[in-house]
Scaffold this active site. Structure first.
Site, mmCIF file in Angstrom:
data_model
loop_
_atom_site.group_PDB
_atom_site.id
_atom_site.type_symbol
_atom_site.label_atom_id
_atom_site.label_comp_id
_atom_site.label_asym_id
_atom_site.label_seq_id
_atom_site.Cartn_x
_atom_site.Cartn_y
_atom_site.Cartn_z
ATOM 1 N N HIS A 202 10.739 -1.256 10.028
ATOM 2 C CA HIS A 202 10.100 -0.381 11.000
ATOM 3 C C HIS A 202 10.893 0.883 11.324
ATOM 4 O O HIS A 202 10.465 1.670 12.190
ATOM 5 C CB HIS A 202 9.809 -1.158 12.298
ATOM 6 C CG HIS A 202 11.011 -1.824 12.889
ATOM 7 N ND1 HIS A 202 11.328 -3.135 12.631
ATOM 8 C CD2 HIS A 202 11.972 -1.363 13.715
ATOM 9 C CE1 HIS A 202 12.438 -3.449 13.287
ATOM 10 N NE2 HIS A 202 12.840 -2.392 13.957
ATOM 11 N N ASP B 292 10.401 -5.130 17.739
ATOM 12 C CA ASP B 292 10.720 -3.707 17.638
ATOM 13 C C ASP B 292 9.712 -2.849 16.891
ATOM 14 O O ASP B 292 9.815 -1.633 16.960
ATOM 15 C CB ASP B 292 12.105 -3.529 16.999
ATOM 16 C CG ASP B 292 12.756 -2.214 17.387
ATOM 17 O OD1 ASP B 292 12.383 -1.649 18.425
ATOM 18 O OD2 ASP B 292 13.626 -1.733 16.637
#
Length: 1010
Positions: free
Chosen positions: A569, A289
């Protein structure tokens, strides 16, 4: 001699005043009428009061004596260390009230061996695929590829697997963001804990089932609340191979904005937790991701002894190109590596997403039919309007053949007949029903496929490492080795676009306030780790461990985990919801306050000249913090030192970098009154850089970039965690940054930095809101203009010296103010005390000798660039400010202090002490063990740039470093090389051994210090 006489006279005067005060008090008591009426017989209470006063006077006399000795020692130390200039001049107060330290005329030298510069001269490592060349080759068009919209039509011959059956590993997983739409704690409470509870129960029902997990931040929180039985079952699942921990980091880190210090630290925190609680060592990386992928992460995983890794979010045109050449699996090599030492096997997922519709094969309409959570009646359905069907005896043949067709088409994109099929999505498997739906239906399909040899397939549930092991076995190579004919790649995967011209580059800048706060916290964490380890080592050496606040280790652990969490993230990227950002900010502030406490307590112990006088009182700190933040979204307010006639004020300065330092400048940005605007800073020069520039990857290495006119504007921006540069055959201009931002070079000789951005609408990527919570943000930069060494070194030297001298008055004015600032000149990692106010010093010297090296050829635009020695120093100074810690006034005076320099001599100037981290105890997660981890980085540097006087001595040693005599006052009892996350150990070295690092190498060592 004159100064010493003045000190003696001053001390004698203080002594006379004290004695005279005592005489007056006794005389007053003797002539007190009330006391005369009592015939000189004092009441018992009065005698007690008099005795107390006499004892106080005696204490004052003793403290006066200490102060006099302190002043004398200070003068002697200034003289002995040469802090006074050769002309004999002492610091003096200028007309504007600032203290000025005269220039030290002593010569400094730069002794850099030519061999230590070869990394910038030699040709870069050989690779089959260089990403900058790939970008030049591709058209970046987006024709309709049919069912695989961003790809092409895939065909195959049915007999292709007759001789070698297809091996299929279906890998169930659940991606758990530690904060995004919900906060970390809310996600855990509502979803994550149920996933892990179900995992323990459902994997135990069938030994053929598998599951992988990545985020240790969640796993550790679940473990704390798990009972003994769940923990034992989990250990058995890990040991049997049913459950695999992949990557093993605290989070799945962002790879664009994160600094390599924090990327590594979150990996260490996760691996140390795993080693303590599960005894497991991750083998494979899993990054599905992060919004683009950095070569730095590949290097960190390799140095942590992982053998394989997987990535997902790569530009769709690159995926298509790699799929068409069957290059989706490759050996990822660092661009500066001339051998294959840094190679790590990497798998790139070929399709749009990591969800089930985009993982079984090229047709999402078909793959969605095999996501059994979407069975009719559930909350999730298939957008392609064809729902899944439960697998029963009547339809198993048709279902199996439909799925196998997708497996075969996907396998045509790879070089082996081993196929990976992830089975999961965000926060999947939180309900027991989904475990039953997915595992039961897939097992029926596998049983059918495996029972029919004519299908030439072996399908099973598997873990990530089971898949990689099968690939290596099929290629006839050892674990982690390069299979024959697999390509070697160098470069990175920025910028990322998921479709059309939707480039994910805005997050390089989004929420710069928190990007800056993160870097401040990282610097404090590194500083606190080093000081705590040194203080603890000296306390053990002096048998004073019981008197030192060892419990501060819990604050270090909390801060490590906060920094680690923020590397997620959706955290440092600025891509979470506003309330989640506030939660991150509160954690950052709490940990920053805790780290300042650790630093204060360690500095207090280390600067005490006589440790017997050391006393620790939690409610009465010895030092103040350098600044304070009222809230998590406010700028810091510097601590003010008030000077008065009562006596001198003392100041402890902590310089956390290895060398001396200069000042840095800052600017403030506030766009809260703007609508849909991005604020950019453009630097325009006459440097002939063409369409090539360089940005850093995670503060670790530089990556060549090129502006492509065939791409839209947003595609030409790249992450700049700490530095960007443009150069030609004559000059280099480097922009150093103390916070991660986005940067581009849209014209020759230009750099353009996005300082902040404000968006009023959602970007249709799941967040559901715009970017409207902007803060007033301080962005700190430093520009460095360097000239290539062409024989005119003296002329450039004169310019640079003039430039630095023009900056010095500014530094002196700032240093002389009552506001505590971060400007000082101090040797290596030192704590200094200063009487009264801050002293600023600098030095000038004749031009140093530079290595005789050929000028850098500028013909290969893809070749890696390396900062100069001055460039490295500039970045270090900018990112690690001096911490100024005022000593709080004491009723009984300040005890004698000392300058504390832990290093016997400075490190070679191409070495960087990444961390000196006290290793966690195996018995108590909030206590330190007897061991310390020392992490070193040998920096690659470009010596073809002319070197001005740095004001300090600098030498290199061809990568050799003696550890036994490195730390002053401590005995080295163990020196053991370990992997980067401390999980894998090599045999211990002799304590008097030297360690050796190659340019750019990161290495870790386990030490035992007493």
């Amino acid at each position: 001699m004159k100064l010493r006489k003045q000190v003696t006279v001053c001390g004698g005067a203080i002594f006379c005043v004290a004695v005279f005060s005592l005489y007056l008090m006794l005389d007053r008591v003797q002539h007190d009428p009330a006391r005369r009426q009592n015939g000189g017989n004092f009441p018992r209470s009065q005698i007690s009061v008099l005795q107390n006063r006499i004892e106080q006077l005696e204490q004052l006399l003793e403290e006066n004596h200490q102060i006099i000795s302190h002043i004398k020692d200070s003068v002697m130390e200034l003289t002995d260390t040469g802090a006074v200039s050769p002309s004999g001049h002492l610091p003096f107060r200028s007309a504007n009230g600032s203290w000025v330290m005269p220039f030290d005329g002593r010569p400094s030298f730069v002794a850099v061996k030519s061999q230590d510069c070869q990394v910038a001269v030699d040709n870069h490592g050989q690779s089959d695929l260089q990403m900058l060349d790939v970008y030049s080759l591709l058209k970046f068009d987006n024709p309709d590829g049919g069912v695989w919209k961003q790809g092409f039509d895939i065909t195959y011959e049915p007999e292709e697997w007759d001789k070698e059956p297809l091996q299929v590993f279906v890998v169930p997983h659940s991606h758990n963001d530690p904060g995004w739409i919900k906060t970390f704690d809310k996600y855990f409470l509502e979803q994550t804990q149920h996933i892990l509870n179900n995992m323990v129960l459902k994997l135990g029902e069938d030994p053929r089932r598998r599951f992988i997990w990545s985020e240790i931040s969640y796993f550790s929180k679940w473990w704390e609340g798990a009972d003994k039985q769940k923990r034992e079952v989990t250990r058995k699942l890990v040991k049997s191979g049913q459950l695999e921990i992949v990557t093993g980091g605290w989070v799945m880190t962002d790879e664009a904005n994160a600094h390599y210090f924090a990327m590594l630290d979150q990996l260490i925190e996760g691996h140390q937790w795993l080693e303590t609680n599960l005894g497991v060592k991750p083998q494979s990386g899993w990054a599905i991701d992060p919004f683009g992928h950095s070569a730095t992460m590949a290097y960190l995983l390799k140095k942590a002894n992982l053998t394989s890794m997987l990535i997902q979010r790569v530009h769709y045109s690159i995926k298509k190109h790699f799929a068409s050449t069957r290059s989706l699996e490759f050996m990822w090599r660092q661009s500066w590596d001339k051998s294959s030492d840094s190679d790590i096997f990497c798998h790139m997922m070929p399709f749009y997403s990591y969800d089930v519709p985009h993982t079984c094969g090229p047709d999402p309409k078909v793959c969605c039919q095999f996501d059994f959570k979407r069975l009719p009646g559930g909350r999730v359905n298939c957008p392609w309007k064809v729902p899944p069907k439960a697998v029963v005896e009547a339809n198993v043949e048709e279902r199996a053949n439909l799925l196998l067709d997708q497996y075969r088409k996907k396998s045509k994109l790879f070089r082996s007949k081993v196929l990976l099929v992830p089975l999961g999505d965000d926060f999947r498997y939180d309900m027991a029903l989904e475990w039953d739906q997915q595992f039961s239906n897939y097992q029926r399909l596998f049983d059918y496929m495996n029972a029919h040899p004519q299908m030439h397939v072996k399908a099973q549930f598997g873990t990530l490492s089971e898949y990689f092991s099968a690939v290596y076995k099929a290629g006839g190579v050892a674990q982690g080795a390069r299979p024959a004919d697999f390509p070697v790649l160098s470069g990175d995967f920025f910028a990322y676009a998921d479709r059309e011209d939707h480039y994910w580059t805005g997050y390089f800048t989004s929420r710069p306030f928190y990007k800056s706060l993160d870097r401040v916290l990282e610097s404090h964490l590194r500083g606190a780790e080093i000081l705590y380890s040194l203080a603890l080592g000296h306390a053990r050496h002096a048998a004073m461990e019981g008197r030192y606040p060892v419990a501060d280790y819990a604050l270090l652990v909390e801060a490590r985990r906060t920094v680690a969490l923020f590397q997620h993230h959706d955290a440092i990227t600025g891509t979470a919801k506003e309330n989640v950002v506030v939660d991150y900010g509160a954690r950052l502030l709490r940990s920053l306050i805790g780290l300042k406490r650790v630093i204060i307590n360690a500095a207090h112990f280390l600067v005490m000249k006589n440790k017997e006088f050391y006393r620790f009182y939690q409610t009465e700190p010895f030092l103040e913090t350098d600044d304070r933040r009222a809230t998590q979204d406010s700028l810091p307010q510097k601590t003010l030192i008030e000077l008065d006639s009562t006596g001198p004020r003392y100041l402890v300065l902590y310089n956390p970098v290895e060398q001396e330092r200069l000042c840095a400048l800052s600017t403030a940005v506030d766009i809260r009154d703007q609508t849909n605007k991005e604020l950019a800073m453009r630097l325009v020069t006459d440097i002939q850089s063409g369409d090539v520039f360089h940005t850093d990857l995670n503060g670790f290495q530089m990556q060549a970039r090129r502006q492509f006119l065939k791409l839209p504007l947003q595609a030409n921006f790249y992450p700049m965690p700490s530095q960007a540069l443009i150069q030609d055959s004559q000059h280099r201009l480097s922009l150093h940054s103390a916070q991660a931002l986005g940067v581009a070079s849209l014209e020759s000789g230009q750099l353009e930095v996005i300082l902040d951005r404000r968006l009023m609408q959602d970007d249709n990527r799941g967040l559901g809101q715009g970017l409207k919570d902007n803060k007033k943000t301080v962005n700190r930069f430093r520009l460095l203009l360097e000239r290539r060494d062409t024989g005119n070194a003296s002329r450039l030297l004169a310019k640079l010296v003039a430039m630095f001298r023009s900056l010095l008055p500014l530094a002196l004015r700032r240093g002389g103010a009552s506001e505590v600032d971060g400007n000082t000149s101090s040797p290596y990692v030192c704590l200094l005390y200063v009487l009264g106010t801050l002293l600023i010093s600098s030095a000038s010297s004749p031009p140093p000798a530079t290595p005789s090296l050929p000028p850098l050829e500028m013909t290969d635009s893809g070749a890696p660039a390396f900062p100069s020695l001055l460039g490295h120093l500039t970045g270090a100074v900018l990112n690690h400010e001096v911490l100024a810690l005022p000593v709080l006034p004491k009723k009984r005076g300040v005890p004698q202090l000392q300058t504390f320099c832990p290093l016997r001599e400075p490190l070679p100037c191409d070495f960087h002490l990444v961390n000196l981290r006290s290793v966690v105890s195996q018995e108590d997660p909030n206590s330190p063990s007897p061991y310390t981890a020392m992490i070193l980085h040998r920096k690659g540097m470009d010596c073809s740039l002319e070197s001005p006087s740095l004001g300090f001595n600098c030498s290199t040693t061809q990568g050799q470093l003696g550890v036994s005599g490195l730390l002053r006052g401590l005995d080295l009892q163990l020196l053991q090389p370990v992997s980067l996350t401390l999980m894998h150990s090599a045999p211990p070295l002799a304590n008097d051994s030297s360690v050796s690092l190659n340019p750019m190498e990161l290495s870790a060592f386990k030490l035992k210090l007493r």
